[in-house]
Scaffold this active site. Structure first.
Site, short mmCIF file in Angstrom:
data_model
loop_
_atom_site.label_atom_id
_atom_site.label_comp_id
_atom_site.label_asym_id
_atom_site.label_seq_id
_atom_site.Cartn_x
_atom_site.Cartn_y
_atom_site.Cartn_z
N HIS A 81 1.77 -8.09 -38.01
CA HIS A 81 3.09 -8.65 -37.65
C HIS A 81 2.90 -9.57 -36.44
O HIS A 81 2.08 -9.30 -35.57
CB HIS A 81 4.06 -7.52 -37.33
CG HIS A 81 5.46 -8.01 -37.18
ND1 HIS A 81 5.89 -8.63 -36.03
CD2 HIS A 81 6.51 -8.03 -38.02
CE1 HIS A 81 7.16 -8.99 -36.19
NE2 HIS A 81 7.56 -8.63 -37.39
N LYS B 179 10.78 -1.63 -36.14
CA LYS B 179 10.13 -1.97 -34.86
C LYS B 179 10.26 -0.78 -33.89
O LYS B 179 10.19 0.36 -34.33
CB LYS B 179 10.71 -3.27 -34.30
CG LYS B 179 10.71 -4.38 -35.36
CD LYS B 179 11.00 -5.74 -34.80
CE LYS B 179 10.96 -6.77 -35.94
NZ LYS B 179 11.13 -8.13 -35.48
N GLY C 165 14.06 -12.62 -35.48
CA GLY C 165 15.01 -12.16 -34.46
C GLY C 165 15.80 -13.28 -33.80
O GLY C 165 16.44 -13.06 -32.77
N GLU D 204 4.50 -9.94 -33.84
CA GLU D 204 4.65 -9.28 -32.53
C GLU D 204 3.35 -8.58 -32.13
O GLU D 204 3.02 -8.49 -30.95
CB GLU D 204 5.85 -8.32 -32.58
CG GLU D 204 7.16 -9.09 -32.56
CD GLU D 204 8.32 -8.43 -33.26
OE1 GLU D 204 8.27 -7.22 -33.53
OE2 GLU D 204 9.30 -9.16 -33.56
N ASN E 145 11.80 -3.13 -41.33
CA ASN E 145 10.90 -2.88 -40.20
C ASN E 145 11.76 -2.54 -39.00
O ASN E 145 12.42 -3.41 -38.43
CB ASN E 145 10.08 -4.16 -39.95
CG ASN E 145 9.24 -4.08 -38.69
OD1 ASN E 145 9.09 -3.03 -38.09
ND2 ASN E 145 8.70 -5.23 -38.28
N SER F 173 15.03 -13.19 -39.87
CA SER F 173 16.49 -13.36 -39.86
C SER F 173 17.12 -13.29 -41.24
O SER F 173 18.10 -13.99 -41.53
CB SER F 173 16.86 -14.69 -39.16
OG SER F 173 16.47 -14.64 -37.80
N GLU G 76 6.37 -14.75 -42.57
CA GLU G 76 7.38 -14.64 -41.53
C GLU G 76 7.15 -15.72 -40.48
O GLU G 76 6.31 -15.56 -39.58
CB GLU G 76 7.28 -13.28 -40.84
CG GLU G 76 7.53 -12.11 -41.76
CD GLU G 76 8.02 -10.90 -40.99
OE1 GLU G 76 9.14 -10.47 -41.26
OE2 GLU G 76 7.30 -10.43 -40.10
P1 PGA Z 1 14.29 -10.00 -38.12
O1 PGA Z 1 12.77 -9.50 -38.06
O2 PGA Z 1 14.80 -9.72 -39.50
O3 PGA Z 1 15.00 -9.21 -37.05
O4 PGA Z 1 14.28 -11.47 -37.84
C1 PGA Z 1 11.93 -9.67 -39.16
C2 PGA Z 1 10.59 -9.05 -38.88
O5 PGA Z 1 10.09 -9.18 -37.76
O6 PGA Z 1 9.98 -8.44 -39.78
#
Ligand code: PGA
Length: 247
Positions: A92, A10, A168, A94, A8, A207, A162
């Site tokens: 997601h 983003k 992140g 976010e 992803n 992560s 997740e």
């Molecule tokens: P990350 O994000 O691997 O940077 O922690 C995962 C995600 O949001 O899908």
């Protein structure tokens, strides 16, 4: 069932970033797992063209629940498909946080994706406060029940667990915490869609990086990964793809 390594990007990536895709494909063009990258919508068509004839699939990060119409700035599943997308990430954390997306809206979007003939990757996960309060399974169970599309099958649905606090941050749940959630989700899916649940891919996300991929992929019911930051660099994502191929 083939495992799925999904990246992803983003809100990262320009045309110059397609060099990472070329590097990924030259080193990992035919992995034993499925490989998917979800760039910003502006790059889907170019990435799909670069991926032609390879094992790489291209997906989107969101879509509108309607197939077309007067919705300025939005993109429908059919338009994404036309651009070359095969998968769409939905719900997601976010988007749930930044745009107030509810389970109902995520489900409507997931149904639009399935209706368009694409695969919905439905994301769920608890916040840190919810985990600390011992509510993880209750929260993700409710999210799963409310967010997956009607008529979900192993061919049109992928679930991504997740934990919000792991995205992140460089922090991950323990392997036994991941195992507990993934086995809970398999059981919950069985209750929702019966035997079909056995082969729905349940991804872990938050992560994931080359240094922790091998141990996470060995956890039962972890059928792949949704990778944010580490999907932006071909060497990192390639290492994750190889770890998953060997799992
Ligand atoms: P990350 O994000 O691997 O940077 O922690 C995962 C995600 O949001 O899908």
């Amino acid at each position: 069932m083939k495992k799925l390594a999904a990246g992803n990007w983003k809100m990262n990536g320009t045309k110059a970033s397609l060099a990472e895709v070329a590097a990924l494909l030259s080193a990992h063009g035919q992995p034993a797992c499925e490989m998917l990258l979800c760039p910003p919508a502006t790059l889907i068509a170019a990435m799909a063209e670069a991926a032609q004839g390879t094992a790489l699939k291209v997906g989107a990060q969101d879509c509108h629940p309607k197939p077309q119409g007067a919705h300025t700035g939005d993109i429908s599943a059919a338009i994404l498909k036309d651009a070359g997308a095969s998968h769409v990430i939905l719900g997601h954390s976010e988007r749930r946080t930044d745009h107030g997306e509810t389970d109902d809206l995520v489900r409507a979007k997931a149904e639009a994706v399935v209706d368009a003939g694409l695969v919905a990757i439905v994301c769920i996960g608890e916040t840190e406060a919810e985990r600390d309060a011992g509510k993880t399974l209750a929260v993700i169970g409710t999210q799963l029940d409310g967010s997956i599309p009607m008529g979900a099958t192993a061919a049109n649905l992928v679930v991504a667990y997740e934990p919000v606090w792991a995205i992140g941050t460089g922090r991950t749940p323990t392997l036994s915490e991941i195992a507990e959630v993934h086995s809970f989700l398999r059981g919950r899916l069985r209750g929702l869609i019966g035997d079909e649940a056995e082969t729905v891919r349940i991804l872990y996300g938050g992560s994931v990086k080359p240094s922790n991929a091998v141990e996470i992929f060995a956890v039962p019911h972890v059928d792949g990964a949704l990778v944010g930051g580490a999907s932006l660099k071909a060497v990192d994502f390639g290492a994750i793809v190889e770890a998953l191929s060997a799992a």
